[in-house]
Design a protein around this motif. Structure first.
Motif, PDB file in Angstrom:
ATOM      1  N   SER A 232     -18.162   0.727  10.468  1.00  0.00           N
ATOM      2  CA  SER A 232     -19.530   0.954  10.944  1.00  0.00           C
ATOM      3  C   SER A 232     -20.176   2.109  10.193  1.00  0.00           C
ATOM      4  N   THR A 233     -19.382   3.118   9.843  1.00  0.00           N
ATOM      5  CA  THR A 233     -19.910   4.242   9.058  1.00  0.00           C
ATOM      6  C   THR A 233     -20.308   3.779   7.659  1.00  0.00           C
TER       7      THR A 233
ATOM      8  N   GLU B 137     -15.196  -0.807  14.322  1.00  0.00           N
ATOM      9  CA  GLU B 137     -14.475   0.436  14.599  1.00  0.00           C
ATOM     10  C   GLU B 137     -13.113   0.493  13.917  1.00  0.00           C
TER      11      GLU B 137
ATOM     12  N   SER C 121     -23.550   1.846   7.519  1.00  0.00           N
ATOM     13  CA  SER C 121     -24.795   2.625   7.605  1.00  0.00           C
ATOM     14  C   SER C 121     -25.254   3.146   6.250  1.00  0.00           C
TER      15      SER C 121
ATOM     16  N   ARG D 264     -12.583   5.998   6.782  1.00  0.00           N
ATOM     17  CA  ARG D 264     -13.861   5.914   7.496  1.00  0.00           C
ATOM     18  C   ARG D 264     -13.931   4.578   8.227  1.00  0.00           C
ATOM     19  N   THR D 265     -14.663   4.547   9.334  1.00  0.00           N
ATOM     20  CA  THR D 265     -14.829   3.274  10.034  1.00  0.00           C
ATOM     21  C   THR D 265     -15.778   2.384   9.228  1.00  0.00           C
TER      22      THR D 265
END
Length: 756
Positions: free
Chosen positions: A244-245, A233, A248, A241-242
């Motif tokens: 985690s983003t 996070e 993905s 952007r995080t």
């Protein structure tokens, strides 16, 4: 100052020569690896061997090169100085890992770092010349301060490369955006380094824009780019952007990098320090054509309880789990990562043993479950113990059972039970009050909840909390039957203590109870399971020898520096083997090994096998010489001191060592060489050297000789509240004889009545 630095580095070199008596190029395992390229995972030494020496010191780098699997990868966190030069240093602020506050007490400044106002000493405010008198120190306070006074200098990237000549060189650029804000150009520095013949094999960064800036800078044969992920996070500041983003969309990462560097939890997540099912990140990244490197490995930090404090087990879960392997591990202790990959990977369950010594449990696998419970013994057997042990205690109704201590408060929750009022003072046993096993009947003891031992709770290290009260206590009879039903055990060890007190004050004959139970369970006729009876009292073992043919083991409880030949001759009269403490084999001083004694050598010369206790996995149990790695410690005792057996609370670690693939080679690799006692102490700062201590005592024949065991003194019967006599189970040993006599008397009286 310069003389001190030069001499300390010279001493470090001497230590390396002593520690690693044979310098060879270790060959990586030829077994297929499920890495992206099919090669063995890389061992990346973060700041060198930073688990021991100050991070990024030349001593740390030199030690890493000498103890790491080839090709050795040296990691350098690049920071820029005021004059635009690159140094290897773990952060852009300097208070944590240097003595800069002592050198420049008034030169603190405040800057925003990733949006957070930070007051500190920053590298950007000092020229390389300014830093010449600043020394590197430990950055993690739990690590040894003994090397802080050595005057280790901050080194430039070029110096590290030139001096160390690493197989592979990894530069990590953590704060490119920060340096750009202060008109310092990381890209220009990297170009300059390459122009000075510094070979850069990997460049990593957590900033996307940094890779966009250096794209095409190094040509087709340039370094591999590795994108570093921070917390899921956390915000990647250059894209807002995080992480985690970004995770993905690995195809996006592939557009600017050939690999990713992620924390361990990205792959094997944890919940309250217990492992959760693995993610698919490694497989997904490999499918996208990205190598996966993992950060966060260190032997002296908390790891998942599932690993039983064993760092080798943790490494293997990332590189040899049967499903995937990461492409490299970033570690503060490269010696452990190297041995994990080269010596313990791809070792089958039925692999041939490369070394022969006994793995003897201590109260079962008591590092994972409450000691002397069915759970602890089952795990010890499953984990590969050769011998499981029972520390025999006696209940008030003369039932022998297994428990680590005669004081029930040490290993059960009796303090929360209805029996907490049974506490008493027994000066023959302890200076403090306790609730002793002979104060409760066996049925009462069976109602108690066992409790796991936590010998290092003062260091905030707790064992397997989810199972801290699991399992049930076993009678000696149950223990012996459990062992007899195992096909893998070679023997049992039964420990007998407090025999004199139990005979004189409690009317209990623990020796006869043990021998009687062995006969009951068929061990007197057993030819497959070896029985060893252990005691610190020679009088107990003399008694055992008179009454049986079982092997006897004499335990020398004191730490000793030597043993007289006359004492050994006395021991041989009643014992088949000897147990000594670890500190009687390798002497210690202030957390360091000083020398190896001749105790083991002397005993073995007299045909007495030597078993050593107590081996534990927690790094705080080991001197610094063993690098916070239980396997390094076992290796030094087995290969370096030639002991005949380990007594351990973690049998799995010792049993795995027997299958060590590095032990059957013509030349032992450096990361599997036993330590040289006293070598590491020579590198300790002279100001930090502890004062010499008086030597440990020499064990003499006077220490062996004891009077014979006293006769059993009958104890007047007492009524114990809440303990109906009908609840007692059939007793063993001397009480069986008493019952037989009672039945005989009853029969004679009954016959007389019939005649009347």
């Amino acid at each position: 100052m310069r003389g001190l630095r030069a001499s300390s580095l010279l001493l470090c070199g001497v230590v390396l020569i002593q520690l690693l008596t044979t310098q060879i190029d270790a060959q990586r395992s030829k077994s297929p690896w499920p890495t992206l390229r099919g090669d063995a995972p890389l061992v990346i030494a973060r700041g060198g061997f930073s688990g021991l020496f100050p991070d990024s010191s030349l001593a740390a780098y030199q030690f890493a090169v000498s103890t790491t699997l080839t090709p050795a990868v040296l990691w350098c966190d690049v920071q820029l100085t005021k004059d635009g030069l690159g140094i290897c240093y773990p952060d852009l602020t300097m208070s944590n890992s240097t003595n800069i506050g002592d050198i420049y007490p008034s030169r603190q400044k405040t800057y925003p770092v990733n949006g957070v106002s930070t007051k500190n000493w920053f590298t950007i405010d000092f020229s390389l010349r300014d830093l010449k008198d600043v020394s590197l120190i430990r950055g993690i306070l739990s690590r040894s301060e003994k090397f802080d006074g050595n005057g280790y200098q901050i080194s430039t990237v070029e110096t590290v490369f030139t001096e160390m000549k690493p197989d592979l060189f990894w530069l990590n650029v953590q704060h490119d955006a920060f340096y750009a804000q202060h008109n310092l150009n990381m890209t220009n520095f990297l170009k300059s380094a390459v122009s000075k013949k510094v070979t850069i094999d990997f460049i990593s960064s957590p900033e996307v824009n940094f890779f966009r800036k250096i794209a095409g800078t190094f040509g087709r044969n340039g370094p591999s780019f590795v994108f570093q992920f921070l917390g899921l996070e956390d915000i990647e500041t250059t894209t807002n952007r995080t992480y985690s983003t970004i995770l993905s969309n690995l195809t996006f990462v592939k557009t600017f990098a050939s690999g990713i560097l992620v924390p361990k939890s990205y792959i094997l997540p944890l919940d309250k320090l217990y492992l959760l099912p693995p993610t698919s990140l490694v497989q997904d990244a490999h499918k996208a054509g990205l190598e996966v490197f993992v950060s966060g490995f260190a032997n002296d930090i908390d790891i998942a309880y599932d690993y039983s404090f064993d760092p080798v087990t943790e490494y293997l879960s990332f590189v040899d789990n049967g499903n995937f392997s990461v492409d490299g591990v970033l570690t503060d202790f490269p010696i452990t990562a190297s041995s994990s990959i080269d010596c313990f990977s791809h070792v089958g369950k039925n692999a041939t043993k490369k070394v022969d010594f006994l793995v003897i449990s201590k109260n079962g696998a008591s590092g994972d479950y409450p000691g002397c419970t069915d759970f602890a013994y089952d795990k010890a057997i499953k984990d590969g113990a050769d011998v499981i042990d029972c520390s025999v205690q006696m209940s008030s109704d003369a039932i022998p059972f297994c428990l680590s201590s005669i004081d029930l408060g040490d290993s059960t929750t009796i303090a929360q039970s209805p029996f907490r009022n049974r506490s008493s003072n027994v000066p023959e046993i302890s200076t403090v009050a306790g609730t002793y096993t002979f104060s409760l009947s066996w049925p009462e003891i069976q109602t108690l909840t066992p409790s796991i031992s936590n010998p290092y709770k003062d260091s905030n290290m707790y064992r397997n909390p989810n199972n801290r009260n699991s399992g049930k206590l076993l009678s000696l009879s149950d223990f012996l039957n459990l062992a007899k039903n195992s096909t893998s055990l070679s023997g049992v060890l039964i420990s007998v203590e407090h025999a004199v007190y139990l005979r004189e004050k409690q009317g209990l004959d623990v020796v006869k109870a043990v021998l009687g139970t062995l006969t009951e369970t068929g061990y007197s006729n057993s030819t497959t399971t070896k029985v060893m009876i252990q005691s610190t009292n020679s009088s107990v073992l003399v008694d055992v020898k008179k009454e049986s043919q079982y092997q006897t083991v004499y335990k020398i409880e004191e730490t000793i520096s030597d043993i007289l030949d006359s004492a050994i001759e006395d021991i041989k009269k009643f014992a088949n083997a000897v147990v000594v403490r670890k500190s009687s084999v390798f002497t210690r001083l202030d957390g360091f090994v000083t020398e190896k004694t001749k105790v083991v050598e002397k005993l073995q010369k007299s045909q007495l096998p030597v078993y050593v206790e107590l081996f534990q996995n927690e790094f705080v149990s080991q001197p610094y010489d063993f690098f916070s790695d239980a396997t390094v410690e076992i290796n030094s005792f087995v290969s370096g001191a030639s002991i005949n057996g380990t007594i351990t609370e973690f049998p799995f670690t010792a049993a795995r060592y027997k299958k060590n693939l590095c032990l059957n080679r013509k030349e032992t690799p450096q990361y599997m060489a036993p330590i040289q006692p006293g070598a590491l102490l020579t590198v300790v700062s002279s100001a930090s050297l502890p004062p010499a201590e008086a030597p440990n005592p020499v064990f003499t024949d006077a220490d062996v000789t004891e009077p014979p065991l006293p006769p059993v003194t009958a104890k007047a019967p007492t009524s114990t509240p809440g303990t109906p006599s009908t609840n007692a189970q059939a007793p063993s040993g001397q009480t069986r004889l008493t019952l037989s006599l009672l039945f005989s008397v009853f029969a004679m009286v009954f016959a007389s009545l019939l005649l009347l």
